[in-house]
Design a protein around this motif. Structure first.
Motif, short mmCIF file in Angstrom:
data_model
loop_
_atom_site.label_atom_id
_atom_site.label_comp_id
_atom_site.label_asym_id
_atom_site.label_seq_id
_atom_site.Cartn_x
_atom_site.Cartn_y
_atom_site.Cartn_z
N ALA A 87 0.75 -1.13 0.01
CA ALA A 87 0.02 -0.15 0.04
C ALA A 87 0.95 1.32 0.02
N TRP A 88 2.00 1.18 0.80
CA TRP A 88 2.90 2.43 0.63
C TRP A 88 3.96 2.51 -0.49
N GLY A 89 3.62 1.54 -1.40
CA GLY A 89 4.53 1.76 -2.72
C GLY A 89 5.95 1.21 -2.45
N ALA A 101 0.82 5.31 -0.45
CA ALA A 101 1.76 5.65 -1.24
C ALA A 101 1.64 6.98 -1.86
N TRP A 130 -4.25 4.30 -1.68
CA TRP A 130 -2.83 3.95 -1.07
C TRP A 130 -2.24 5.31 -0.48
N CYS A 149 9.81 6.53 -2.57
CA CYS A 149 8.69 5.83 -1.98
C CYS A 149 8.98 5.32 -0.76
N ILE A 165 -0.56 2.34 -12.41
CA ILE A 165 -0.93 1.67 -11.17
C ILE A 165 -0.50 0.24 -11.72
N TYR A 221 -5.41 9.17 -1.67
CA TYR A 221 -4.54 8.78 -0.41
C TYR A 221 -4.95 7.92 0.33
N ARG A 243 -8.13 -0.82 -8.30
CA ARG A 243 -7.50 -1.57 -7.19
C ARG A 243 -8.20 -2.90 -6.68
N ASP A 284 -2.94 -3.27 -7.16
CA ASP A 284 -2.85 -3.02 -5.82
C ASP A 284 -1.69 -1.94 -5.60
N PHE A 285 -1.09 -1.72 -6.39
CA PHE A 285 0.46 -0.89 -6.25
C PHE A 285 0.33 0.19 -7.25
N LEU A 286 0.45 1.20 -6.33
CA LEU A 286 0.34 2.64 -6.97
C LEU A 286 1.82 2.93 -7.36
#
Lengths: 315, 364, 153
Positions: free
Chosen positions: B210-212, C101, C99, B331, C70, C96, C45, C50-52
């Motif tokens: 989620a946090w990349g 990220a 994600w 990131c 994405i 936000y 998503r 699922d990955f930004l």
């Protein structure tokens, strides 16, 4: 007259610590270099042995910087408050049979108590620097040095129980070879807690260069910084000498005048071990350090004291 | 109720791994809140790129991740090749893979060693730096530069390998795993180092995604995602290698994953050297003044820090209309405040080191 | 969900994307209206993207083109999600909440282009100093320290 002698001995002690520190720094740089795949000082003098002379000269002529926001008198004289007790503590060490520079009847107590004054100097410098990192370092140092006094004193106590006196010269007079195995655990505790007491790695969290930059002496430069370093090396020298005398027999290891040579050699070996430990091990964290002190070292030192007491009572 | 102390770490601090400022709010020794201030090394490379021709940008990409310049070179060149439709000769692809795996070793050495230095074991740094030095010597033989290589170019690589270079690489790959085993014993086998790193800065796998987070930071958390295997770019499908994955997501696992990746890189290099055949190293007819057709391209590679992507927009002129670098270090570093909360100040330094930021790439 | 099912699903939901979608490096892009961006990102998503990877923008003159990359780790695929916002009113909803990220990434876009991400918890400048004037990656940015592009190349 006795005052004059005091001055002479004082100057002598400062000189011993200063020269010892210079040799110690050179030796440490060599030891560290060997551990780290390097060669260490090379250029000045044979094997770089005059490197430290050059370094001291540089430190002497460096600008004496006092930060504006600092508390000036405390900032200026805190290094002396760290250095002086260390130099004083050397006075009670029994170098030869029946002789110590200052033959006090409570010499061991003196040795354990006086260097603890150094923590005040560290706190002064930490607060006077007016710097958050220094302040944190000072608080860490105070907690650490006061705590490690306990196992250190307890471990020395086990020798005193066997000797039945507080006079270092008296302890050496009464010394028997079997004290080495009988107090060996105490010796290890003494060595570890001495390293912690002098804030060296792996217990150098007050100055932790990767976290607090240099902790309590982050703002010092030039000769004032050098005095801190001399204090650290002086503590290393005095702790090694005292440990070699109390736990390893000091001058008893070789007969006659060779005894003092053996004594200095063993103390130098201890210093090398202290350096070796510093350059090999990572640093502990504050909470781990305290746990190690109170949950490991102190109980072990107490058990050692109990063993020594039982032996002394049985004899 | 305890009073809080605000401590400012950096920008000039020995263990921020560059110029980074962290404003930490402490309760005693415990970090309650931390804020990362970046941008001290911001040079506006993305803006500068809009002013330069495609070939002139290659040296700029060197300055992104200055610990691993080859990666940024390669990611940028892949994006340009995709944009302009250039086919890269096979030998060039092999050389690119070899230099980038060597670069991975050199780059990880700058992370594993400081992981020791951050905890106070400065000697480990010297052992890893010794290895990095050997890789850098190999690069010097290859392209004359030791830090900013400017070696990978759009269409291939700037020059073929010198005579005997492959043997030097093989010799290094033979000795490197043993040196890594020594570092493993010296640092990760140490009780104090384990105490300092295990359970510190735990990042769960869902959080990592989620946090990349990418690269060793994500893999330390058990996210088995490696573009070399999963995107299978270049000649990686022909090579056989493992992707080391951690399980706990703490500083220990992140550092350990890096150590194992170095050994895997050695295997990759050896295979690539075996398969490599003579041939051209630069595509034919790549003009000096490259003017790709209007469009956009994105390409990413697995750098030492994670998924490094370059996004290029062309308007048909010899200069890119827009270049964006997807920086993995940027990131990953965003995780620091989240990971450090509740740990002590000493742990914050260890966590920062385990995220392995390189500020040339974070700030761009 | 395998890649073919995903392709079918995407083609049914977003017909304009269908011919562009490629599985390898995901050059496929999907342009949505700015107000639909958040829901489209949310859909993506849920489909496994699922990955930004990155958030960025391109100055297209009248408008800013917002680009979200994405990625799906399981399918080794990536996709561009795009939206155009006007230069005068550069507002878009933040992702936000989908994600975390996006935190620093959106701050960077705000820093460089001045695009306001609504719902972002802490939208401040990140790479430049807080008192910086202007948004450097806009094509009309002027600065006395800027070196003009030489004519001879």
């Amino acid at each position: 007259m006795s005052f004059l002698w005091g001055v002479v001995w004082g100057v002598a002690a400062v000189l011993v610590v200063a020269v010892g520190a210079i040799i110690g720094v050179w030796w440490e740089r060599k030891v560290a270099a060997r551990i780290q795949l390097r060669l260490g000082p090379q250029q000045i003098g044979p094997a770089g042995s005059l490197q430290m002379v050059a370094d001291v000269l540089k430190l002497l002529v460096k600008e004496d910087i006092v930060p504006d926001a600092s508390d000036e008198p405390f900032f200026r004289y805190a290094p002396l408050a760290v250095f002086a007790p260390v130099a004083m503590s050397i006075a009670v060490i029994p170098f030869a049979a029946g002789w110590a520079p200052f033959d006090a009847s409570v010499g061991v107590f003196f040795f354990l108590a006086v260097p603890s004054i150094g923590v005040l100097g560290i706190l002064f410098s930490a607060w006077a620097s007016h710097n958050t990192l220094s302040a944190l370092g000072g608080v860490r140092a105070a907690a650490q040095m006061v705590s490690y006094e306990v196992p250190r004193s307890l471990s020395v106590l086990s020798v005193l129980v066997l000797a039945g006196t507080l006079r270092p010269v008296g302890v050496m007079d009464a010394w028997q070879w079997w004290w080495i195995p009988a107090t060996f655990v105490g010796f290890i505790v003494y060595l570890i807690s001495s390293i912690a007491e002098m804030n060296r790695g792996p217990f150098d969290i007050p100055e932790a260069e990767s976290e607090l930059v240099a902790g309590y002496f982050a703002d010092y430069a030039g000769i004032r910084w050098a005095v801190f370093m001399m204090g650290e090396y002086g503590a290393m020298i005095s702790a090694s000498l005292f440990g070699a005398a109390m736990f390893l027999g000091g001058y008893h290891l070789l007969p006659g005048a060779l005894g003092i040579v053996a004594f200095i050699a063993v103390a130098s070996l201890l210093m090398t071990v202290i350096m070796w430990v510093k350059w090999t091990l990572p640093r502990m964290r504050q909470d781990q350090l305290m746990e190690f002190c109170w949950k490991m070292l102190t109980p072990i030192a107490l058990v050692q004291l109990l063993v020594a007491g039982v032996i002394a009572a049985w004899l | 109720m305890s009073e809080e102390l605000v401590v400012n770490i950096g920008p000039a601090h020995p263990s921020t791994h560059g110029v980074c400022r962290v404003i930490v709010t402490l309760d005693g020794e415990v970090v309650r809140h931390s804020e990362v201030v970046i941008g001290h090394l911001h040079r506006g490379i993305e803006k500068m790129a809009e002013n330069r021709t495609y070939l002139q940008i290659v040296p700029l990409t060197d300055r992104l991740d200055y610990v691993g310049s080859m990666y940024a070179n390669w990611a940028y060149c892949r994006a340009v090749e995709r944009l302009a439709g250039i086919r890269v000769p096979e030998r060039a692809e092999y050389i690119r893979v070899i230099v980038c795996e060597l670069q991975r070793i050199a780059s990880h050495m700058m992370s594993v060693g400081p992981a020791g230095a951050d905890t106070g074991a400065t000697s480990v740094f010297m052992y890893t730096f010794n290895q990095r030095e050997q890789v850098v010597d190999l690069f010097e033989q290859l392209c004359g530069a030791r830090l900013t290589y400017n070696y990978v170019r759009p269409g291939g690589v700037s020059m073929d390998t010198p005579v005997g270079w492959a043997d030097n690489v093989r010799a290094f790959c033979r000795t490197h795993p043993a040196a890594m085993a020594e570092v493993d014993r010296l640092l990760f086998g140490n009780v104090i180092a384990r105490q300092r790193m295990k359970g510190i800065g735990v990042l769960s796998a869902p959080d990592a995604v989620a946090w990349g987070a990418s690269g060793p930071v994500a893999r330390g958390s058990g996210v088995s995602w490696d573009l070399r295997r999963d995107s299978a770019y270049s000649i990686y499908p022909r090579l056989d290698f493992d992707v080391p994955v951690g399980s706990n997501g703490d500083c220990y696992d992140r550092a350990r994953v890096r150590l194992w990746e170095c050994i895997e890189s050695c295997h990759i290099i050896e295979q690539a050297l075996d398969q490599m055949e003579p041939g051209p190293v630069m595509a034919e007819a790549v003009p000096r003044l490259l003017a790709p057709p209007p469009g956009e391209a994105y390409d990413h590679i697995e750098s030492a820090r994670g998924s490094l992507g370059v996004y290029l927009v062309s308007d048909g002129t010899p200069r890119p209309y827009r270049m964006k670098v997807r920086s993995p270090a940027f990131c990953n570093l965003a995780l620091l405040p989240k990971l450090a909360e509740g740990h002590t100040l000493s742990d914050l330094i260890v966590i920062l080191g385990s995220l392995d930021p390189v500020f040339g790439e974070v700030d761009r | 969900m395998n890649i073919n099912k995903l392709r079918e699903h995407l083609c049914a939901t977003y017909p304009d994307l269908c011919p562009l979608f490629s599985i390898e490096f995901g050059d496929g892009s999907l342009t949505v209206a700015p107000e639909r961006l958040h829901s489209a990102a949310s859909d993506m998503r849920d489909l496994g993207f699922d990955f930004l990877g990155m958030v960025t923008a391109v100055d297209r003159g009248e408008t800013f083109e917002l680009v979200y990359r994405i990625q799906s780790r399981k399918m080794s695929a990536g996709i561009f999600l795009k939206a155009y916002v006007s230069r005068e009113e550069p507002y878009i909803s933040s992702v936000y909440d989908l994600w975390p990220a996006a935190d620093w990434q959106e701050r960077e876009v705000y820093d460089m282009f001045g695009i306001i991400f609504e719902g972002h918890p802490d939208l401040r400048r990140i790479l430049l100093t807080d008192d910086w004037v202007g948004y450097p990656l806009r094509k009309d940015y002027e600065d006395e320290r800027m070196i003009r592009r030489p004519d001879y190349i």
